[in-house]
Each structure stands twice: as structure tokens, then as C-alpha cells.
Design a protein around this motif. Structure first.
Motif, PDB file in Angstrom:
ATOM      1  N   ASP A  49      44.605  42.105  37.088  1.00 41.83           N
ATOM      2  CA  ASP A  49      45.538  40.868  37.192  1.00 41.83           C
ATOM      3  C   ASP A  49      46.324  40.771  36.041  1.00 41.83           C
ATOM      4  N   ALA A  61      40.281  37.149  40.650  1.00 39.61           N
ATOM      5  CA  ALA A  61      39.468  37.790  41.765  1.00 39.61           C
ATOM      6  C   ALA A  61      38.008  36.947  41.582  1.00 39.61           C
ATOM      7  N   SER A  62      37.305  36.966  42.872  1.00 43.57           N
ATOM      8  CA  SER A  62      36.076  36.443  42.871  1.00 43.57           C
ATOM      9  C   SER A  62      35.101  36.894  41.757  1.00 43.57           C
ATOM     10  N   LEU A  65      33.890  40.739  42.683  1.00 41.45           N
ATOM     11  CA  LEU A  65      35.295  41.899  42.672  1.00 41.45           C
ATOM     12  C   LEU A  65      35.885  41.806  41.533  1.00 41.45           C
ATOM     13  N   GLY A  66      35.739  40.956  40.625  1.00 36.88           N
ATOM     14  CA  GLY A  66      36.443  40.925  39.317  1.00 36.88           C
ATOM     15  C   GLY A  66      35.558  41.188  38.180  1.00 36.88           C
ATOM     16  N   ARG A  74      41.634  40.558  33.925  1.00 36.84           N
ATOM     17  CA  ARG A  74      40.619  40.689  34.947  1.00 36.84           C
ATOM     18  C   ARG A  74      40.931  41.640  35.815  1.00 36.84           C
ATOM     19  N   GLN A  76      40.516  44.030  39.257  1.00 33.00           N
ATOM     20  CA  GLN A  76      40.168  43.760  40.833  1.00 33.00           C
ATOM     21  C   GLN A  76      39.448  44.969  41.213  1.00 33.00           C
ATOM     22  N   ASP A  78      38.083  45.727  44.070  1.00 33.51           N
ATOM     23  CA  ASP A  78      38.575  45.913  45.471  1.00 33.51           C
ATOM     24  C   ASP A  78      39.956  46.593  45.453  1.00 33.51           C
TER      25      ASP A  78
END
Length: 113
Positions: A49, A61-62, A65-66, A74, A76, A78
């Protein structure tokens, strides 16, 4: 932009700047023993990110996923793509060794064994 380092040395957990033609973008190399691109001239790399304040910044990202890499951003987990090694221009950071197992496990959960 010619590589400043030997991109053949890119291994799991390295963060490299990738030249996509515009401004170089950081990517986390996730190729390794478990997952590989199938071609020696490419690596699998996860998107990182943009930091807050960057025009392309999006919500992080959550947690699953992060993965935060201090000083870089961060990751990602996914969003993984194949990148030609000749596009890797400079190694800028690395995932902390104690985070490798966690990241591999989350990628395995997303992609499968």
C-alpha cells in the motif's frame, strides 16, 4: 532504469523497488520454497500500500491480508503478481525474519498448499 543490484538475489521477504515505467513501486517478494513463479526470470511479488498522504493511498488491508513493514508500508498479501527480475531495481528493506512463518501461513490460507 538498469538494476542497481543483482535482482537474481531477490528472495522471499525482500522488499524491492520495481520499475513499471513510471515511478518505482515497492513490492514484497513472496517467491520461495513453497511458491514459485515457474520461471527463473520472474518472482512472485505482493503489492505494498502507498503510505498515507500519497495520491494513491487506500484503506489498509485487513489484519489477515496485510503485513506491516516498518518504514515501507503495508503489504497486501491477497494481491500477488508475477514480476520479471529485470524490473527489480533496488532492494530497499526486508520482512523481519520472525514474521516469515506468519506471512507464509497466510499466503497458504489464501492460495492453498
Amino acid at each position: 532504469m538498469p538494476p542497481e543490484e543483482d535482482s537474481g538475489d531477490a528472495v522471499f521477504g525482500d522488499v524491492w523497488l520495481v520499475d513499471f515505467g513510471d515511478e518505482p513501486e515497492p513490492r514484497l517478494v513472496v517467491s520461495g520454497r513453497r511458491y514459485a513463479s515457474g520461471r527463473p526470470d520472474t518472482v512472485l511479488a505482493a503489492v505494498i500500500d502507498a503510505p498515507p498522504g500519497h495520491p494513491s493511498y487506500a484503506a489498509p488491508a485487513s489484519g489477515l491480508l496485510g503485513e506491516e513493514i516498518p518504514g515501507v508500508g503495508r503489504v497486501q498479501l491477497d494481491i500477488i503478481s508475477t514480476v520479471y527480475r529485470h524490473r527489480l531495481t533496488r532492494r530497499v528493506a526486508a520482512l523481519a525474519p520472525e514474521r516469515h512463518t506468519s506471512v507464509v501461513g497466510r499466503i497458504r490460507d489464501l492460495i492453498g498448499p
